[in-house]
Design a protein around this motif. Structure first.
Motif, short mmCIF file in Angstrom:
data_model
loop_
_atom_site.label_atom_id
_atom_site.label_comp_id
_atom_site.label_asym_id
_atom_site.label_seq_id
_atom_site.Cartn_x
_atom_site.Cartn_y
_atom_site.Cartn_z
N ASP A 22 9.08 -4.98 -3.01
CA ASP A 22 7.98 -5.80 -3.51
C ASP A 22 6.95 -4.84 -4.09
O ASP A 22 6.10 -4.31 -3.38
CB ASP A 22 7.37 -6.64 -2.38
N TYR A 24 3.92 -3.24 -6.38
CA TYR A 24 2.62 -3.51 -7.00
C TYR A 24 2.00 -2.21 -7.48
O TYR A 24 2.37 -1.12 -7.04
CB TYR A 24 1.69 -4.29 -6.07
N LYS A 26 -1.69 -0.13 -8.65
CA LYS A 26 -3.15 -0.01 -8.63
C LYS A 26 -3.58 0.98 -9.72
O LYS A 26 -2.90 1.97 -9.97
CB LYS A 26 -3.64 0.51 -7.28
N ARG A 31 -5.84 -3.20 -7.47
CA ARG A 31 -4.54 -3.78 -7.81
C ARG A 31 -4.64 -4.50 -9.16
O ARG A 31 -5.49 -5.36 -9.34
CB ARG A 31 -4.07 -4.75 -6.74
N TRP A 33 -1.41 -5.31 -10.88
CA TRP A 33 -0.11 -5.95 -11.17
C TRP A 33 0.71 -6.02 -9.90
O TRP A 33 0.71 -5.11 -9.08
CB TRP A 33 0.62 -5.14 -12.22
N GLY A 34 1.46 -7.13 -9.73
CA GLY A 34 2.40 -7.29 -8.63
C GLY A 34 1.78 -8.10 -7.52
O GLY A 34 0.67 -8.57 -7.63
N GLU A 35 2.56 -8.36 -6.54
CA GLU A 35 3.79 -7.88 -6.00
C GLU A 35 4.96 -8.58 -6.68
O GLU A 35 5.05 -9.79 -6.61
CB GLU A 35 3.86 -8.17 -4.50
N VAL A 36 5.85 -7.80 -7.25
CA VAL A 36 7.02 -8.31 -7.95
C VAL A 36 8.26 -7.77 -7.25
O VAL A 36 8.37 -6.56 -7.00
CB VAL A 36 6.99 -7.88 -9.44
N GLU A 62 5.20 -0.15 -2.57
CA GLU A 62 6.15 -1.18 -2.16
C GLU A 62 5.54 -1.85 -0.94
O GLU A 62 5.26 -1.20 0.07
CB GLU A 62 7.50 -0.54 -1.81
N GLY A 63 5.28 -3.15 -1.06
CA GLY A 63 4.60 -3.88 0.01
C GLY A 63 5.51 -4.12 1.20
O GLY A 63 6.67 -4.51 1.04
N ASP A 70 2.24 -0.11 3.71
CA ASP A 70 2.98 -0.15 2.45
C ASP A 70 3.49 1.24 2.10
O ASP A 70 2.86 2.25 2.40
CB ASP A 70 2.10 -0.69 1.32
#
Length: 107
Positions: A22, A24, A26, A31, A33-36, A62-63, A70
């Motif tokens: 996941d 994202y 910064k 932040r 963009w994300g969490e994708v 990565e979350g 993370d």
């Protein structure tokens, strides 16, 4: 004044944990963009821009679910001196992963 534009990110290998990452991003600690969810061989368009003066810090994570912190995938500095030099790529290898992130700096 310069502008950083984050174009895309590509995952060659996810982190060492189970399942997809996941991801994202910064910029200077905020932040943008994300969490994708990303797996091996996944690519994502980012399309985020940030104005800055001299340099700007980009960090990718990565979350993880609490209480686990993370995972830091990597980071880099973009500099105003890169303006007009086209697209750049940075490789990130944190926690056993392999990602490439593509960006450009314009004035």
């Amino acid at each position: 004044m310069a502008t950083l534009t984050l174009n895309k990110i590509f995952c060659y290998n996810t982190t060492s944990g189970p399942g997809d990452d996941d991801v994202y991003i910064k910029v200077d600690g905020v932040r943008v963009w994300g969490e994708v969810e990303m797996g091996d061989s996944d690519g994502e368009e980012i399309g985020e821009s940030k104005d800055f003066r001299d340099k700007v810090k980009v960090t990718v994570y990565e979350g993880d679910d609490a209480p686990s912190p993370d995972d830091f995938l990597g980071g880099f500095w973009a500099h105003h001196s890169q303006a007009g030099s086209g697209e750049h790529a940075e490789t990130l290898n944190g926690d056993g992963s392999h990602y490439d992130i593509y960006y450009e700096v314009t004035s």
